[in-house]
Design an enzyme around this catalytic site. Structure first.
Site, PDB file in Angstrom:
ATOM      1  N   ASN A  19       0.787  -1.242   0.000  1.00 45.00           N
ATOM      2  CA  ASN A  19       0.000   0.000   0.000  1.00 45.00           C
ATOM      3  C   ASN A  19       0.817   1.289   0.000  1.00 45.00           C
ATOM      4  OD1 ASN A  19      -2.470  -1.333  -0.099  1.00 45.00           O
ATOM      5  ND2 ASN A  19      -2.510  -1.589   2.111  1.00 45.00           N
ATOM      6  N   TYR A  20       1.653   1.529   1.014  1.00 49.17           N
ATOM      7  CA  TYR A  20       2.236   2.868   1.162  1.00 49.17           C
ATOM      8  C   TYR A  20       3.757   2.907   1.255  1.00 49.17           C
ATOM      9  CZ  TYR A  20      -2.592   3.053   2.772  1.00 49.17           C
ATOM     10  OH  TYR A  20      -3.938   2.877   2.884  1.00 49.17           O
ATOM     11  N   GLY A  21       4.408   1.788   1.562  1.00 48.36           N
ATOM     12  CA  GLY A  21       5.837   1.823   1.846  1.00 48.36           C
ATOM     13  C   GLY A  21       6.697   2.235   0.671  1.00 48.36           C
ATOM     14  N   ASP A  22       6.635   1.479  -0.437  1.00 49.60           N
ATOM     15  CA  ASP A  22       7.494   1.774  -1.584  1.00 49.60           C
ATOM     16  C   ASP A  22       7.154   3.119  -2.204  1.00 49.60           C
ATOM     17  OD1 ASP A  22       8.315  -0.726  -1.002  1.00 49.60           O
ATOM     18  OD2 ASP A  22       7.834  -1.637  -2.917  1.00 49.60           O
ATOM     19  N   GLN A 268       2.061  13.267   3.435  1.00 52.15           N
ATOM     20  CA  GLN A 268       3.340  13.013   4.094  1.00 52.15           C
ATOM     21  C   GLN A 268       3.737  14.128   5.050  1.00 52.15           C
ATOM     22  OE1 GLN A 268       5.942  12.008   0.738  1.00 52.15           O
ATOM     23  NE2 GLN A 268       5.701   9.846   1.260  1.00 52.15           N
ATOM     24  N   ARG A 284       5.923   1.022  10.915  1.00 56.08           N
ATOM     25  CA  ARG A 284       6.186  -0.185  10.134  1.00 56.08           C
ATOM     26  C   ARG A 284       6.915   0.179   8.844  1.00 56.08           C
ATOM     27  NH1 ARG A 284      -0.044  -0.874   8.015  1.00 56.08           N
ATOM     28  NH2 ARG A 284       0.317  -0.343   5.823  1.00 56.08           N
ATOM     29  N   GLY A 285       7.406  -0.861   8.155  1.00 60.07           N
ATOM     30  CA  GLY A 285       7.964  -0.667   6.824  1.00 60.07           C
ATOM     31  C   GLY A 285       9.244   0.129   6.811  1.00 60.07           C
ATOM     32  N   GLU A 286       9.459   0.893   5.750  1.00 65.86           N
ATOM     33  CA  GLU A 286      10.693   1.654   5.588  1.00 65.86           C
ATOM     34  C   GLU A 286      10.487   3.158   5.701  1.00 65.86           C
ATOM     35  OE1 GLU A 286      13.994   2.576   2.107  1.00 65.86           O
ATOM     36  OE2 GLU A 286      13.317   0.518   2.378  1.00 65.86           O
ATOM     37  N   ASP A 287       9.549   3.713   4.963  1.00 66.86           N
ATOM     38  CA  ASP A 287       9.363   5.163   4.979  1.00 66.86           C
ATOM     39  C   ASP A 287       8.993   5.656   6.368  1.00 66.86           C
ATOM     40  OD1 ASP A 287       8.993   7.814   3.672  1.00 66.86           O
ATOM     41  OD2 ASP A 287       6.914   7.487   4.261  1.00 66.86           O
ATOM     42  N   SER A 288       7.991   5.022   6.985  1.00 66.84           N
ATOM     43  CA  SER A 288       7.559   5.451   8.320  1.00 66.84           C
ATOM     44  C   SER A 288       8.643   5.211   9.361  1.00 66.84           C
ATOM     45  CB  SER A 288       6.285   4.702   8.717  1.00 66.84           C
ATOM     46  OG  SER A 288       5.269   4.921   7.772  1.00 66.84           O
TER      47      SER A 288
END
Length: 391
Positions: A19-22, A268, A284-288
């Site tokens: 959903n939002y990470g990449d 963002q 979670r993930g990378e961006d967050s």
């Protein structure tokens, strides 16, 4: 001249996963390259609907549209819109480029009239030791072109970390005035939060650890507010409160000294400000994960699970780096807390949460200093531009 025909434009291809990470990472990078380096960026995205959750003004039905100086293009399989060779071609996180793109850059490579783009694979962020040795390595493709592997990372020998030039200044100005966070909570429709209350933002995958923490927070000596968006985090709390299954943004539920607030989706910039405004962030993930570090607040990282528990290796590598300058007893507790959250070990999680106190002074000082040390004076976009020049 059309931005597709100038050799100065860059193309970034992103296949949306989870959903939002990449798309979160590539959207931030595209905006920064356009704003700080005046580059003409085409961001090709295969799922505009998911993208619109973090860019609410995006129209998922339009094939071409522009925001923040970036041209966003719908990536269909096969590709419908025309691709033309620019200065740089980035495939984000090993997404498979359309055949027509490969054919076009191969033709540029064989042509005496036009140079092919510098071809990069932007990899996932990792703190593992091997990243330094692999960053920047070329791979010869069947077409005769070289593709370079670009690894973001936490050391000077890696590709760096995404961070806008003015981000830390904006954060410090925001956090200097407590009224900013109260105004933000009000704008988000979150009521009943006092300046002295503990506020935790939660953006995780499904885990029984959330249920365990919320049960603990109900009996807290002081008020705790958990801010949770609709989605995967909320799915973990259905046993605690069945009414959450039909929750809507803006609703809140009181359970003892815990108040659950259902967050609306935000862009963002709004998400950064949310992280700046909370006392503790679960991400979670990378961006967050990276934005939680830049928020200079204690956090728990719920890393994306991989086969054979490889994600725990990545988690331990980061924790070893992050905890390096912490007092040993705090470093041990913080490491145990994050591992417990990622292994669904609710017993250890609760023990460490009660013992550690994430808001203690050493943790707060460390959270403030860490972004300065991790950035290593040079962000990912700056290193990326220099890498392209050297290539």
């Amino acid at each position: 001249m059309d931005n597709n025909s100038t050799p100065q434009h860059w193309d970034i291809f992103c296949a949306v996963v989870d959903n939002y990470g990449d798309i979160g990472v590539t959207w931030r990078l595209a905006k920064q390259l356009a704003a700080e380096y005046q580059l003409e960026i085409n961001l090709w995205v295969d799922d505009l609907h998911s993208f619109s959750h973090i860019l609410p003004s995006l129209n998922p039905t339009l094939a071409i549209q522009s925001f923040n100086g970036v041209t966003i293009k719908q990536w269909h399989q096969p590709l419908v819109l025309e691709y033309r060779c620019g200065a740089v071609l980035i495939e984000a996180f090993a997404c498979e480029l359309p055949d027509t793109v490969i054919d076009t850059i191969t033709a540029c490579h064989r042509s005496s009239q036009q140079r092919p783009p510098v071809w990069l694979n932007l990899e996932y962020l990792s703190a593992e030791d091997w990243v330094e040795g692999c960053h920047g390595l070329p791979s010869l493709q069947h077409s005769g072109l070289k593709k370079y592997f670009y690894f973001p990372g936490f050391t000077a020998k890696t590709g760096g970390l995404i961070c806008e030039r003015s981000l830390f200044t904006q954060r410090d100005e925001w956090q200097a005035d407590p009224q900013n966070k109260l105004d933000l909570f009000n704008q988000l429709g979150l009521s009943g939060i006092a300046a002295q209350d503990t506020v935790v933002s939660i953006f995780s995958y499904e885990t029984p650890c959330l249920n365990a923490l919320c049960k603990l927070w109900q009996t807290s000596a002081q008020k705790i507010h958990a801010l949770i968006p609709l989605g995967r985090s909320l799915n973990s709390l259905s046993q605690l409160l069945p009414a959450l299954a039909n929750a809507r943004a803006g609703q809140q539920f009181e359970l003892g000294n815990l108040t659950l607030h259902i967050l609306p989706m935000t862009d963002q910039t709004g998400f950064d400000r949310l992280l700046w405004s909370c006392d503790i962030n679960i991400v979670r993930g990378e961006d967050s994960f990276l934005r939680a570090q830049w928020a200079a607040k204690p956090f728990i990282w719920h890393i994306y699970a991989q086969e054979d528990d490889y994600h725990l290796i990545k988690l331990r590598a980061f924790l070893q780096l992050y905890c390096h300058n912490l007092p040993p007893e705090i470093a041990k507790g913080y490491t145990a807390l994050n591992l417990a959250f990622n292994q669904d070990d609710t017993t250890t999680l609760i023990e460490q949460w009660q013992t550690l106190n994430l808001a203690n002074r050493p943790m707060m000082r460390h959270a403030k200093q860490w972004p300065i040390d991790a950035l290593n004076d040079t962000d990912l976009a700056s290193r990326l531009v220099q890498f392209v020049k050297n290539s």
